[in-house]
Design an enzyme around this catalytic site. Structure first.
Site, PDB file in Angstrom:
ATOM      1  N   PHE A  16    -104.219 -16.908 -47.281  1.00 27.55           N
ATOM      2  CA  PHE A  16    -104.731 -15.533 -47.185  1.00 27.55           C
ATOM      3  C   PHE A  16    -103.855 -14.658 -46.271  1.00 27.55           C
ATOM      4  O   PHE A  16    -104.132 -13.475 -46.093  1.00 27.55           O
ATOM      5  CB  PHE A  16    -106.196 -15.520 -46.733  1.00 27.55           C
ATOM      6  N   ARG A  17    -102.810 -15.254 -45.670  1.00 30.46           N
ATOM      7  CA  ARG A  17    -101.764 -14.487 -44.953  1.00 30.46           C
ATOM      8  C   ARG A  17    -102.277 -13.677 -43.771  1.00 30.46           C
ATOM      9  O   ARG A  17    -101.613 -12.704 -43.376  1.00 30.46           O
ATOM     10  CB  ARG A  17    -101.055 -13.516 -45.907  1.00 30.46           C
ATOM     11  N   ASP A  52    -103.804 -23.523 -54.308  1.00 30.08           N
ATOM     12  CA  ASP A  52    -102.579 -23.151 -53.586  1.00 30.08           C
ATOM     13  C   ASP A  52    -102.260 -21.672 -53.840  1.00 30.08           C
ATOM     14  O   ASP A  52    -101.096 -21.282 -53.997  1.00 30.08           O
ATOM     15  CB  ASP A  52    -101.394 -24.044 -53.964  1.00 30.08           C
ATOM     16  N   GLY A  93     -94.232 -19.437 -54.679  1.00 30.03           N
ATOM     17  CA  GLY A  93     -95.692 -19.317 -54.674  1.00 30.03           C
ATOM     18  C   GLY A  93     -96.192 -18.410 -55.770  1.00 30.03           C
ATOM     19  O   GLY A  93     -95.485 -17.500 -56.218  1.00 30.03           O
TER      20      GLY A  93
HETATM   21  O1  DOR Z   1     -95.306 -22.335 -53.438  1.00 29.74           O
HETATM   22  C1  DOR Z   1     -95.712 -22.422 -52.286  1.00 29.74           C
HETATM   23  N1  DOR Z   1     -96.067 -21.327 -51.586  1.00 29.74           N
HETATM   24  N2  DOR Z   1     -95.766 -23.616 -51.716  1.00 29.74           N
HETATM   25  C2  DOR Z   1     -96.026 -23.764 -50.408  1.00 29.74           C
HETATM   26  O2  DOR Z   1     -96.088 -24.874 -49.942  1.00 29.74           O
HETATM   27  C3  DOR Z   1     -96.209 -22.581 -49.554  1.00 29.74           C
HETATM   28  C4  DOR Z   1     -96.719 -21.455 -50.325  1.00 29.74           C
HETATM   29  C5  DOR Z   1     -96.683 -20.164 -49.565  1.00 29.74           C
HETATM   30  O3  DOR Z   1     -97.114 -20.148 -48.403  1.00 29.74           O
HETATM   31  O4  DOR Z   1     -96.259 -19.163 -50.140  1.00 29.74           O
HETATM   32 ZN    ZN Z   2     -97.524 -26.697 -50.024  1.00 30.18          ZN
HETATM   33 ZN    ZN Z   3     -99.906 -24.147 -49.970  1.00 28.14          ZN
END
Ligand code: DOR
Ligand code: ZN
Ligand code: ZN
Length: 434
Positions: free
Chosen positions: A65-66, A307, A326
């Site tokens: 969620f940053r 994720d 991500g």
């Molecule tokens: O694809 C990913 N994005 N894998 C991760 O382990 C971290 C995540 C992110 O924080 O953007």
């Molecule tokens: Zn990860």
């Molecule tokens: Zn992750």
């Protein structure tokens, strides 16, 4: 809206052995009646749930969620909105924020902000090592006391095996566990796409699958030797699933999760060279997709976790090396898992266990129950309703997904949390699915 009658839905509540059509009355937030054919009269709201499944709301033990630090990508409010639109009422936020969640005050920040938003249960995972730098363990007991539900350095692996072993033992003594992003960085190097025909054909820097598999094997051995639990984040290759199957057969205290994207998309998403396909671990080959689907149905893989990894448009427009990995996932978990049900990879009951009851139990929560006397916490979804993924339907602040423009089937209609409707689908599709 004090009283709600929900008519014609099919309840599937695996923990309470319910799998049948029932009507439900919710009064002042509580489920007061679960019965067949309740006559609708004088209820303040009637929900038509025909063609819908009603199940305990979903739990996602792996979201980003940053917040704090990168709230231009997502924050706890927009993340919560996306969660309930996906049918989730419990989410666990990863600690790879800025700063990393490695202090009790930061654990409290996430919990309190989640409560203030109030749409769903927002729980934090805390870092294994200070600053997620991999060198020094965090004060795990204090973080646990503050409300951290498990420990992970996700975004990065715990590279040092001695630190991993110690962390696993401490976490076990606190009644919790370490979850690892399994990636041997000396093997993945500057790899971008899964090493295979596609990366070779496109000339993309290859990332070999054994970068994941060797670390999964290490963590399985550590778990077998110490007896401490370990959790494998976002498992994605056939051999990794086989290693986990072996470790489970050895009696290891090990669990694994799989993401919707690794269940559904393969590395041919790279064919237009766009970094929307960039994710860590990378999208794999069809054989791997088949293996994770089999793993989920046979319970070698315990549950689904999205994720959900929001990134801003300008970041995903960068070149292959600089673009962050991500993709978002909260609103796609249900339709993707429903596709597996339709194609007979998994049963509807297993699908619901993997989205709701199994992850809830993993962190010691009592899964929501659809029985009289309980607070309403369930999701009403149509498993077959088609919808097109468009930016306006994505409630997350970031829209980074290769699924934009695709048609999916399986739609959340209502999500109940804490006795209230926290999401109601009001969109209407113009197209007809064939
Ligand atoms: O694809 C990913 N994005 N894998 C991760 O382990 C971290 C995540 C992110 O924080 O953007
Ligand atoms: Zn990860
Ligand atoms: Zn992750």
């Amino acid at each position: 809206m004090d009283t709600i009658l929900i008519k014609g839905g099919h309840i599937i509540d695996p923990e309470n052995n319910i799998n049948d059509e029932f009507d439900i009355i919710v009064d002042k937030g509580k489920i007061v009646k679960v019965e067949k054919d309740i006559t609708p009269f004088a209820y303040s709201k009637v929900i038509d749930a025909s063609n819908c499944i009603i199940s305990p709301s979903f739990t996602d033990l792996h979201v980003h969620f940053r917040d704090p630090g990168q709230t231009y990508k997502e924050d706890i409010k927009t993340g919560s909105m996306a969660a309930v639109a996906g049918g989730f009422t419990t989410v666990v936020c990863m600690p790879n924020t800025i700063p990393a969640i490695d202090e009790p005050s930061l654990v409290r920040y996430v919990i309190e902000k989640g409560e203030e938003v109030g749409l769903c249960r927002v729980l934090p995972a805390a870092a294994v090592t200070k600053g997620r730098r991999g060198k020094q363990l965090t004060e795990m007991a204090l973080l646990k006391d503050a409300g951290a539900v498990y420990f992970t350095d996700d975004g990065a692996p715990v590279v040092d095996s001695h630190i991993m072993r110690k962390a696993m033992e401490y976490a076990a003594s606190l009644g919790t566990f370490v979850a690892n992003h399994c990636e041997d960085l000396s093997l993945s190097k500057d790899g971008v796409a899964h090493e295979g025909e596609i990366s070779a054909a496109l000339g993309l820097p290859p990332l070999p699958p054994e970068a994941e598999e060797t670390m999964v094997a290490r963590d399985c051995i550590l778990s077998i030797r110490t007896g401490a639990p370990v959790h494998i984040c976002h498992i994605s290759t056939k051999l990794a699933v086989e290693v986990v199957a072996w470790a489970k057969a050895m009696g290891a205290n090990i669990t694994a999760e799989v993401t919707p994207h690794h269940l559904y998309l393969c590395d041919d998403e790279w064919l237009d060279f766009h970094c929307k396909a960039k994710v860590s671990p990378p999208l794999r080959e069809y054989e791997d997709i088949e293996a994770v689907r089999w793993g989920l149905s046979s319970k070698i893989i315990d549950y689904v976790a999205t994720d959900h990894a929001p990134h801003a448009h300008h970041e995903k427009m960068l070149d292959h090396w600089n673009c962050p990995p991500g993709m978002i996932g909260l609103q796609f978990a249900l339709p993707i898992v429903m596709e597996l049900v339709r194609k007979d990879y998994i049963t509807m009951k297993r699908a619901i266990e993997a989205l709701s009851t199994e992850p809830a139990k993993k962190i010691g929560l009592k899964p929501p129950s659809i029985v009289e006397g309980e607070k309403a916490e369930f999701v009403i979804f149509n498993p077959n309703e088609p919808w097109e993924v468009t930016e306006d339907k994505i409630l997350s602040k970031s829209k980074n997904t290769p699924l934009l423009g695709r048609k999916l089937r399986g739609k959340v209609k209502y999500t109940f949390f804490n006795g209230k409707i926290v999401y109601e689908d009001t969109s209407k599709e113009e197209f007809c699915y064939d």
